[in-house]
Each structure stands twice: as structure tokens, then as C-alpha cells.
Design an enzyme around this catalytic site. Structure first.
Site, PDB file in Angstrom:
ATOM      1  N   SER A  82       0.244  42.396 -31.253  1.00 53.52           N
ATOM      2  CA  SER A  82       1.256  42.090 -32.274  1.00 53.52           C
ATOM      3  C   SER A  82       2.321  43.191 -32.385  1.00 53.52           C
ATOM      4  CB  SER A  82       0.592  41.815 -33.623  1.00 53.52           C
ATOM      5  OG  SER A  82      -0.357  42.799 -33.918  1.00 53.52           O
ATOM      6  N   LYS A 127      -6.652  41.667 -23.082  1.00 50.18           N
ATOM      7  CA  LYS A 127      -5.645  42.601 -23.601  1.00 50.18           C
ATOM      8  C   LYS A 127      -6.007  43.975 -23.058  1.00 50.18           C
ATOM      9  CE  LYS A 127      -5.186  40.347 -28.159  1.00 50.18           C
ATOM     10  NZ  LYS A 127      -5.840  40.359 -29.492  1.00 50.18           N
ATOM     11  N   LYS A 184      -0.055  35.022 -22.937  1.00 53.90           N
ATOM     12  CA  LYS A 184       0.304  34.755 -24.331  1.00 53.90           C
ATOM     13  C   LYS A 184       1.231  35.855 -24.818  1.00 53.90           C
ATOM     14  CE  LYS A 184      -2.322  35.376 -28.156  1.00 53.90           C
ATOM     15  NZ  LYS A 184      -3.150  35.182 -29.359  1.00 53.90           N
ATOM     16  N   ASP A 218     -11.382  36.161 -28.168  1.00 48.20           N
ATOM     17  CA  ASP A 218     -10.513  37.344 -28.190  1.00 48.20           C
ATOM     18  C   ASP A 218     -11.315  38.468 -28.845  1.00 48.20           C
ATOM     19  OD1 ASP A 218      -8.652  39.328 -28.589  1.00 48.20           O
ATOM     20  OD2 ASP A 218      -7.363  38.198 -29.937  1.00 48.20           O
ATOM     21  N   GLU A 256       5.133  39.504 -34.981  1.00 43.91           N
ATOM     22  CA  GLU A 256       5.325  39.140 -33.575  1.00 43.91           C
ATOM     23  C   GLU A 256       6.597  38.343 -33.382  1.00 43.91           C
ATOM     24  OE1 GLU A 256       0.632  38.608 -32.411  1.00 43.91           O
ATOM     25  OE2 GLU A 256       2.037  37.050 -31.904  1.00 43.91           O
ATOM     26  N   GLU A 269      -8.246  29.743 -30.358  1.00 45.91           N
ATOM     27  CA  GLU A 269      -8.697  31.130 -30.147  1.00 45.91           C
ATOM     28  C   GLU A 269      -9.461  31.627 -31.380  1.00 45.91           C
ATOM     29  OE1 GLU A 269      -5.466  33.581 -28.658  1.00 45.91           O
ATOM     30  OE2 GLU A 269      -6.375  35.379 -29.525  1.00 45.91           O
TER      31      GLU A 269
HETATM   32  C1  2PG Z   1      -4.267  38.334 -31.255  1.00 47.73           C
HETATM   33  C2  2PG Z   1      -3.239  39.426 -31.173  1.00 47.73           C
HETATM   34  C3  2PG Z   1      -1.955  39.103 -30.482  1.00 47.73           C
HETATM   35  P1  2PG Z   1      -3.275  41.624 -32.523  1.00 47.73           P
HETATM   36  O1  2PG Z   1      -5.065  38.277 -32.191  1.00 47.73           O
HETATM   37  O2  2PG Z   1      -4.393  37.535 -30.351  1.00 47.73           O
HETATM   38  O3  2PG Z   1      -1.273  38.030 -30.971  1.00 47.73           O
HETATM   39  O4  2PG Z   1      -3.025  40.042 -32.396  1.00 47.73           O
HETATM   40  O5  2PG Z   1      -2.488  42.274 -31.466  1.00 47.73           O
HETATM   41  O6  2PG Z   1      -2.819  41.965 -33.919  1.00 47.73           O
HETATM   42  O7  2PG Z   1      -4.755  41.843 -32.334  1.00 47.73           O
HETATM   43 MG    MG Z   2      -6.323  36.650 -31.090  1.00 46.98          MG
END
Ligand code: 2PG
Ligand code: MG
Length: 410
Positions: free
Chosen positions: A363, A333, A384, A308, A204, A279
Site C-alpha cells: 500500500s 510480496k 496486483k 496473502d 493506494e 484474497e
Molecule cells: C494487501 C496489500 C497491498 P498492504 O493487503 O494486499 O494492497 O496491503 O501493503 O497494506 O499489506
Molecule cells: Mg492482501
């Protein structure tokens, strides 16, 4: 709007992985949208593709454009050209689109398709995407930035095989404007780079280091105090990625905790380092562990306990987390669920229950900045994203641009 063509194709994300881009051609212009990809992927996320990327590309390329154009004509009882959509109409349209698609697309593909369609529709209505989706006049935006400065866990390689266990170390500045907050994050990123003597960046574009978890928190507090800005500090433990059979396995330094010990450990961390944001402190099935932690935290601290992987942008899982009093903030997300209708629902449910909302990048990112407009339109409390690199800056710059547009209008 008359869609002339819908073309899906494979593009690469910031990690060089294949992802999907959708292009909608209208008589006015071409509208592109693409989806990011995660690495610490929660068990409860929808699949990015139904069967495969190629399957979804073919499915989109074979969509009957007339049928989609008809959604405007019949279902919305509007003329195909020259109409002005209300917010309710937009979401009715998405609902109709989703029933046409009948779960035949994965999360990445549906998000890219819906985003490109919304971009085209916004333009057709002579509006910016955020104002189109918001429907009313927006006066100002109060979104706070969460900037991932230092990395570990699944996103990082580390230095000489050593890396922090927590996936993300986050600076959350509290200045008045998005522009100022972005500048603060640029500065603390540079200061972190100097103190850590970091030379490499992770997935990232967060800094790679072999310092351990608590050393980094110490350093972050040092930077915050020296820089004398109003900044909060947070972490994403992404703890499901180092959880196995009831235990959390840490490597830097080596230790293991059961659920109760993990809760006490995180609680102590919050106090010791004055953390504002945590988180995924517990694994993605542990609704009751989250609620024990939140109960302890609520007594003494002002800290966000954020879901998350726990909630996976899924309204059902969010409702379960609310019922169990597991969280006071939730990550959103869009490609974890695909449907923008569900994204909207997640945010509405969260707001109704006083749960803070955080729209988040993945990421593996692309240049697409739709999430910036979504954060404004859905009035998210936070966004974020990374601090460094073109894919991350595209979101931040879009927010700064929106902030500027809104100031001009006042
Ligand atoms: C997270 C994300 C973004 P990934 O865990 O919050 O930073 O990671 O996209 O790899 O799930
Ligand atoms: Mg996360």
C-alpha cells in the site's frame, strides 16, 4: 563487475513514511532500488528492518565492498570483469550474499539491496533485468493485471467515518495485451469514480467511498456489464484486520460472523456477484477455514481463493497451505520475506502444485518497478497494483515497455 560503493539511505514512500533506498555504484552507472511498506501487515511477515531503519542503513553502508566483489571472483569462479552470468550463478551469488549478511537485515532492506545488486549485474551483462533473471528467450508475457479501484478497511479513511470493510475492490480485465488491460482498468476506474461520486483517494490511490461492501460489488458488476469488456471482479477482504477472538466484526453494515458463518457468507458472495478472486477471506491462522471454503468453491465456481497474510511469501507457510488444501492462488510480496531466493522458491513451489501466483505491490509504494521485471522473469500469473498514481503506473508502464520490447524481437 566491480562495485565501487554501496550507499543506503532513507527515502519516503507514497504514504510519506520512511523507507530504504539502496544505491550501487559501478564504473558503468548508478543503480537504485527501494522498498515499499505495508499497512495491513501480516503477523507472519519478517520485520521490515532488523532493529531499526537506521540500523539497517548503517549495516549496509558498512558492508565491506571488497568482500562482496570477492563473491564474484571466488565463489563463482569468474573473473571480476567481463563475464556472463547464468541464472544459476545469479542465485548462487544471492545465496552467498545472504550468508554474508547472516540475517542482519530486515525484509525491506534485504529486498532493496538484492534488487539494486541485480539491476547492476543485469546491466553488466547487457541485459534487461527480466531477461537476465529468466535466462532463456522470453516470447510473450501472459500476466493479467489486478487493479485496485475502490478501497476500504485499513487503507481508507472513508467518508464521514463510513467506509467499506473490505480493503480492496479489484478489476481484473481479460484483454489480449497488458497495454489493453491497463487501458480497461483506467476506464473502469474513471467509471467507478463517476458512479460513486468519489472525490478522494486512499493510501493506494483507490477511490474512497461510504458505500457499503455489497453496494460496491453491485456497482462493479453494473460497470462491467455496461462497458461490455471481458472483466473479472475480485476483492481483498484482508479479514485479519477485522477479526478478533474467533469473530469477524463488520461495520458497514454492522454484523459479526464466526468462522463457519464467514465461510458461508463468502461462498454466497462469490455466487451472488460472480466473483473470480477472493484474497484473505479468513484470518491469517485459519488454514482449515480456508480449506473448507476452497472445497465448497471448487464444486461449483471458478474462483481463486488467495492467501496473502496467510502465507506471507514464506515457503514454509505456503507448503502448509498446500498440504491443507487451503488456497489455489498466492500473493507474492518480496518485502514480506526480503530474500529474492525465497521469493523464487515460493513461486516454484506454487507452480509445482498448480497454485496461481500474484506478484503484488504494497500500500505504501515507491517508484521502484522491480516487481514488474520479477513478474515477467518468474512467469507470475498476475500482478496486483493500483490503477492510479505515479508509483502504481511505474510498474504498469514497465510491463507495457517489456511487452513492447518482446513484440519487437519476434
Ligand atoms: C494487501 C496489500 C497491498 P498492504 O493487503 O494486499 O494492497 O496491503 O501493503 O497494506 O499489506
Ligand atoms: Mg492482501
Amino acid at each position: 563487475m566491480i562495485i565501487k560503493k554501496i550507499i543506503a539511505k532513507e527515502v519516503k514512500n507514497s504514504r510519506g513514511e520512511k523507507t530504504i533506498q539502496v544505491l550501487i555504484k559501478t564504473p558503468k552507472a548508478n543503480f537504485f532500488a527501494s522498498s515499499p511498506s505495508g499497512k495491513s501487515i501480516g503477523k507472519y511477515e519478517v520485520n521490515p528492518y532488523n532493529k531499526s531503519l537506521i540500523h539497517d542503513i548503517n549495516f549496509i553502508n558498512n558492508l565491506n565492498v571488497n568482500k562482496i566483489n570477492n563473491l564474484f571472483k571466488t565463489k563463482l569462479k569468474n573473473k571480476p570483469n567481463n563475464f556472463s552470468l547464468k541464472v544459476e550463478d545469479i542465485f548462487t551469488l544471492l545465496k552467498n550474499l545472504e550468508s554474508l549478511i547472516k540475517n542482519k537485515l530486515g525484509g525491506n532492506s534485504l529486498f532493496a539491496l538484492e534488487s539494486s545488486l541485480l539491476k547492476a549485474l543485469a546491466k553488466e551483462n547487457n541485459k534487461q533485468l527480466f531477461e537476465f533473471l529468466y535466462g532463456k528467450k522470453i516470447k510473450n508475457i501472459k500476466i493479467r493485471l489486478i487493479g485496485n479501484a475502490i478501497g476500504g478497511g485499513l487503507h481508507s479513511k472513508g467518508i464521514n467515518n463510513q467506509k467499506p470493510d473490505y480493503q480492496e475492490f479489484l478489476f481484473i480485465p481479460k484483454e489480449k495485451t497488458i497495454k489493453e488491460n491497463a487501458e480497461v482498468n483506467d476506464t473502469v476506474y474513471k467509471l467507478s469514480r463517476k458512479v460513486l461520486k468519489a472525490r478522494k483517494r486512499n493510501d493506494e490511490n483507490a477511490l474512497e467511498t461510504n458505500f457499503n461492501n455489497e453496494q460496491i460489488l453491485e456497482i462493479m458488476n453494473g460497470i462491467k456489464n455496461k462497458y461490455k469488456k471481458n472483466i473479472d471482479i475480485g476483492i481483498d477482504l484482508a479479514s485479519s484486520s477485522f477479526y478478533k477472538n474467533g469473530k469477524y466484526y463488520y461495520k458497514n453494515p454492522t454484523t459479526k460472523f464466526n468462522s463457519k458463518e464467514q465461510i458461508n457468507y463468502v461462498n454466497k458472495l462469490i455466487k451472488k456477484y460472480n466473483l473470480f478472486y477472493i484474497e484473505d477471506p479468513l484470518n491469517e491462522n485459519d488454514f482449515s477455514g480456508f480449506s473448507k471454503l476452497l472445497k465448497q468453491v471448487r464444486k461449483t465456481d471458478n474462483c481463486l481463493i488467495v492467501g496473502d497474510d496467510l502465507t506471507a511469501t514464506n515457503p514454509k507457510r505456503l507448503k502448509k497451505a498446500i498440504k491443507n488444501k487451503s488456497i489455489n492462488a498466492v500473493i507474492v510480496k518480496p518485502n514480506q520475506i526480503g530474500s529474492l531466493l525465497k521469493v523464487k522458491e515460493v513461486i516454484e513451489v506454487a507452480k509445482k502444485h498448480n497454485i496461481k501466483t500474484i506478484i503484488s505491490h504494497r500500500s505504501g509504494e515507491t517508484f521502484d518497478n522491480t516487481i514488474a521485471d520479477l513478474a515477467v522473469a518468474f512467469e507470475a500469473d498476475f500482478i496486483k497494483t493500483g490503477i492510479y498514481g505515479k508509483e502504481r503506473k511505474s510498474k504498469l508502464n514497465r510491463l507495457i515497455e517489456i511487452e513492447k520490447m518482446l513484440k519487437k524481437k519476434i
